[in-house]
Scaffold this active site. Structure first.
Site, mmCIF file in Angstrom:
data_model
loop_
_atom_site.group_PDB
_atom_site.id
_atom_site.type_symbol
_atom_site.label_atom_id
_atom_site.label_comp_id
_atom_site.label_asym_id
_atom_site.label_seq_id
_atom_site.Cartn_x
_atom_site.Cartn_y
_atom_site.Cartn_z
ATOM 1 N N THR A 123 69.992 57.665 75.937
ATOM 2 C CA THR A 123 70.490 57.608 77.321
ATOM 3 C C THR A 123 69.881 58.726 78.167
ATOM 4 O O THR A 123 69.481 59.768 77.632
ATOM 5 C CB THR A 123 72.033 57.740 77.326
ATOM 6 O OG1 THR A 123 72.479 58.009 78.656
ATOM 7 C CG2 THR A 123 72.533 58.867 76.434
ATOM 8 N N LYS A 151 74.805 61.784 71.476
ATOM 9 C CA LYS A 151 73.657 60.894 71.665
ATOM 10 C C LYS A 151 72.353 61.664 71.484
ATOM 11 O O LYS A 151 71.388 61.155 70.917
ATOM 12 C CB LYS A 151 73.695 60.257 73.064
ATOM 13 C CG LYS A 151 74.758 59.192 73.258
ATOM 14 C CD LYS A 151 74.590 57.971 72.372
ATOM 15 C CE LYS A 151 73.383 57.138 72.710
ATOM 16 N NZ LYS A 151 73.285 55.914 71.878
HETATM 17 P P1 NAD Z 1 79.802 49.694 74.608
HETATM 18 O O1 NAD Z 1 80.782 50.800 74.460
HETATM 19 O O2 NAD Z 1 80.078 48.587 75.556
HETATM 20 O O3 NAD Z 1 79.520 49.032 73.175
HETATM 21 C C1 NAD Z 1 79.347 49.761 72.004
HETATM 22 C C2 NAD Z 1 79.433 48.786 70.831
HETATM 23 O O4 NAD Z 1 79.205 49.511 69.617
HETATM 24 C C3 NAD Z 1 80.787 48.096 70.684
HETATM 25 O O5 NAD Z 1 80.614 46.722 70.453
HETATM 26 C C4 NAD Z 1 81.415 48.784 69.463
HETATM 27 O O6 NAD Z 1 82.315 47.964 68.746
HETATM 28 C C5 NAD Z 1 80.167 49.107 68.654
HETATM 29 N N1 NAD Z 1 80.384 50.229 67.722
HETATM 30 C C6 NAD Z 1 80.931 51.447 67.985
HETATM 31 N N2 NAD Z 1 80.969 52.192 66.869
HETATM 32 C C7 NAD Z 1 80.410 51.444 65.889
HETATM 33 C C8 NAD Z 1 80.141 51.684 64.522
HETATM 34 N N3 NAD Z 1 80.469 52.838 63.937
HETATM 35 N N4 NAD Z 1 79.541 50.705 63.797
HETATM 36 C C9 NAD Z 1 79.217 49.521 64.373
HETATM 37 N N5 NAD Z 1 79.457 49.232 65.658
HETATM 38 C C10 NAD Z 1 80.036 50.194 66.420
HETATM 39 O O7 NAD Z 1 78.415 50.407 74.947
HETATM 40 P P2 NAD Z 1 77.219 49.987 75.895
HETATM 41 O O8 NAD Z 1 77.494 50.433 77.270
HETATM 42 O O9 NAD Z 1 76.864 48.568 75.626
HETATM 43 O O10 NAD Z 1 76.071 50.943 75.320
HETATM 44 C C11 NAD Z 1 75.225 50.505 74.264
HETATM 45 C C12 NAD Z 1 74.246 51.597 73.939
HETATM 46 O O11 NAD Z 1 73.463 51.927 75.085
HETATM 47 C C13 NAD Z 1 74.901 52.916 73.500
HETATM 48 O O12 NAD Z 1 74.131 53.473 72.469
HETATM 49 C C14 NAD Z 1 74.841 53.774 74.743
HETATM 50 O O13 NAD Z 1 74.825 55.146 74.427
HETATM 51 C C15 NAD Z 1 73.549 53.324 75.362
HETATM 52 N N6 NAD Z 1 73.451 53.461 76.823
HETATM 53 C C16 NAD Z 1 74.430 52.966 77.629
HETATM 54 C C17 NAD Z 1 74.295 53.059 79.011
HETATM 55 C C18 NAD Z 1 75.342 52.499 79.941
HETATM 56 O O14 NAD Z 1 75.242 52.720 81.135
HETATM 57 N N7 NAD Z 1 76.317 51.750 79.474
HETATM 58 C C19 NAD Z 1 73.168 53.676 79.562
HETATM 59 C C20 NAD Z 1 72.203 54.191 78.696
HETATM 60 C C21 NAD Z 1 72.346 54.064 77.333
HETATM 61 O O1 TDX Z 2 87.355 56.603 87.140
HETATM 62 C C1 TDX Z 2 86.224 57.066 87.341
HETATM 63 N N1 TDX Z 2 85.972 57.727 88.510
HETATM 64 C C2 TDX Z 2 84.757 58.264 88.822
HETATM 65 O O2 TDX Z 2 84.577 58.863 89.896
HETATM 66 C C3 TDX Z 2 85.145 56.914 86.393
HETATM 67 C C4 TDX Z 2 85.364 56.185 85.098
HETATM 68 C C5 TDX Z 2 83.933 57.465 86.717
HETATM 69 N N2 TDX Z 2 83.734 58.137 87.874
HETATM 70 C C6 TDX Z 2 82.409 58.708 88.168
HETATM 71 C C7 TDX Z 2 81.882 59.606 87.067
HETATM 72 C C8 TDX Z 2 80.383 59.400 87.147
HETATM 73 O O3 TDX Z 2 79.822 60.274 88.109
HETATM 74 O O4 TDX Z 2 81.482 57.620 88.241
HETATM 75 C C9 TDX Z 2 80.233 57.962 87.639
HETATM 76 C C10 TDX Z 2 79.936 56.982 86.509
HETATM 77 O O5 TDX Z 2 80.890 57.185 85.497
HETATM 78 P P1 TDX Z 2 80.874 56.339 84.121
HETATM 79 O O6 TDX Z 2 80.898 54.893 84.460
HETATM 80 O O7 TDX Z 2 81.908 56.903 83.240
HETATM 81 O O8 TDX Z 2 79.403 56.644 83.601
HETATM 82 P P2 TDX Z 2 78.649 58.000 83.227
HETATM 83 O O9 TDX Z 2 79.591 59.098 82.966
HETATM 84 O O10 TDX Z 2 77.602 58.229 84.285
HETATM 85 O O11 TDX Z 2 77.969 57.570 81.839
HETATM 86 C C11 TDX Z 2 77.371 56.254 81.718
HETATM 87 O O12 TDX Z 2 75.981 56.281 81.872
HETATM 88 C C12 TDX Z 2 75.158 56.615 80.808
HETATM 89 C C13 TDX Z 2 77.758 55.536 80.425
HETATM 90 O O13 TDX Z 2 79.158 55.586 80.239
HETATM 91 C C14 TDX Z 2 77.036 56.055 79.252
HETATM 92 O O14 TDX Z 2 77.358 55.298 78.083
HETATM 93 C C15 TDX Z 2 75.572 56.000 79.496
HETATM 94 O O15 TDX Z 2 74.878 56.651 78.468
#
Ligand code: NAD
Ligand code: TDX
Length: 332
Positions: A123, A151
């Site tokens: 990330t 991470k």
């Molecule tokens: P999410 O939380 O929606 O999903 C995570 C999934 O991993 C779930 O299905 C959960 O059941 C599974 N999981 C958790 N622990 C586990 C374990 N021990 N064994 C097997 N499965 C397990 O997450 P997401 O937003 O889809 O993120 C996916 C990946 O992308 C993560 O590695 C996250 O760090 C990375 N990422 C996310 C974002 C974002 O904005 N969401 C941005 C950059 C990178």
């Molecule tokens: O209730 C809220 N109010 C608020 O102001 C929440 C949940 C978030 N925020 C703010 C915090 C951050 O500045 O919004 C922004 C985005 O928050 P999140 O959705 O929690 O994301 P962030 O903390 O930026 O992290 C996300 O981006 C990178 C993902 O959760 C990660 O899994 C990913 O790696």
């Protein structure tokens, strides 16, 4: 190709599985997912009966299970993680277990079975916060939350397995994703669903923190490019090119849900809240031909419309967690 996708029942993993099965008509996928609170088989109802898809419920920390699955595939794409920053502030043990030790378990199996490709989904948060300019793949890692540190641990371990053990590791570092099937604790689905329910939108601090928003299928296309064309041992930033403040984002969400600014509730800031994330994505553009969508507002509007049309998907998740997580987090 046969792929092991871990964390495929989560937000990005499920979108990735759909993307791959639709695009590559001969590919097979094993989805290994523990089904934590964030894992949801409703995300994959449309592919559940596809003969090229198999779901295995299990933990990436389970070395015996991983050792059984890894020899069956050509590549591992590790999406599995604990992912929510606020939860990592409340409790971080599970983050270290899955994001570091789980990654280690997969890398060990990739080493043992000589897996042809290992993609670590990292990330942008591993770089920490930046006031001006953007992070390149060579920037120093300076993670600020237990989530981003765990991470970074997984990311660095993966790199070390390339250097030391010649495991063909590739690392992606993406910015904030948005789109369908995102768990309603992350800011976009939380604010959209709260607005739809006429509940308050808890905006942290002054609302001026900046995030770069990446549409989830653009992220999937980036990972697809890295899987097929990336160079072993390399790191690729994947950004959306859509940097806005949380306040600007909140205003757009209110506009698209037809709700007023009185729903915004200023709440205490997140401890250690990163001010701005920004990625330089010249490398993946130049080397792999990656280009994200350019219609951010349209994609945000269609995401809002998806949540408005799919109450069945998110309502039960929020009802289930309301008593525990939301109560603790927002003291409501
Ligand atoms: P999410 O939380 O929606 O999903 C995570 C999934 O991993 C779930 O299905 C959960 O059941 C599974 N999981 C958790 N622990 C586990 C374990 N021990 N064994 C097997 N499965 C397990 O997450 P997401 O937003 O889809 O993120 C996916 C990946 O992308 C993560 O590695 C996250 O760090 C990375 N990422 C996310 C974002 C974002 O904005 N969401 C941005 C950059 C990178
Ligand atoms: O209730 C809220 N109010 C608020 O102001 C929440 C949940 C978030 N925020 C703010 C915090 C951050 O500045 O919004 C922004 C985005 O928050 P999140 O959705 O929690 O994301 P962030 O903390 O930026 O992290 C996300 O981006 C990178 C993902 O959760 C990660 O899994 C990913 O790696």
């Amino acid at each position: 190709m046969k792929l092991l996708v871990t964390g495929g029942a989560g937000f990005i993993g499920s979108n990735f599985i759909r993307h791959i099965l639709n695009k590559y008509k001969t590919y097979k996928i094993i989805n290994l997912d523990k089904l934590t609170y964030a894992g949801n088989l409703d995300n994959l109802l449309d592919v559940a009966s596809n003969r090229r898809y198999k779901f295995v419920k299990g933990d990436i920390c389970d070395a015996k299970l991983v050792d059984k699955l890894v020899p069956q595939v050509d590549a591992i794409i590790n999406f599995a993680a604990e992912t929510h920053v606020d939860r990592s502030i409340m409790e971080s043990g599970s983050f270290i277990k899955t994001d570091v030790f789980g990654t280690h378990t997969l890398l060990e199996a990739a080493k043992k079975h000589k897996t042809a490709r290992y993609i670590q989904i990292s990330t942008d948060e591993v770089y920490g916060s930046i006031q001006k300019g953007s992070f390149t793949e060579k920037s120093t890692l300076s993670p600020n939350s237990p989530y981003s540190s765990s991470k970074a641990g997984g990311d660095l371990l993966a790199r070390s397995y390339f250097v030391t053990h010649k495991v063909p590791v590739l690392i992606t570092r993406a910015s904030n994703n948005f789109g369908p099937f995102q768990y309603p604790e992350k800011v976009i689905p939380l604010f959209v669903t709260n607005a739809l329910e006429d509940k308050q939108l808890p905006l942290y601090g002054d609302g001026k923190n900046v995030r770069d928003w990446l549409y989830v299928t653009d992220h999937c296309k980036g990972v697809d490019l890295v899987l097929h064309k990336g160079k072993d041992g390399e790191i690729y930033n994947i950004g959306g090119g859509n940097e806005i403040t949380n306040l600007e984002l909140t205003s757009l969400i209110l506009e698209y849900t037809g709700k007023g600014k009185e729903l915004i509730k200023r709440v205490a800031d997140r401890p250690g809240h990163d001010r701005r994330y920004s990625l330089n994505c010249a490398k993946i553009k130049r080397e792999l031909g990656y280009a994200p969508s350019t219609n951010f507002k349209q994609l945000l509007k269609s995401t809002v419309d998806w949540y408005a049309a799919n109450l069945w998907w998110w309502k039960k998740l929020k009802d289930r967690d309301f008593g525990s997580y939301y109560k603790k987090q927002y003291k409501i």
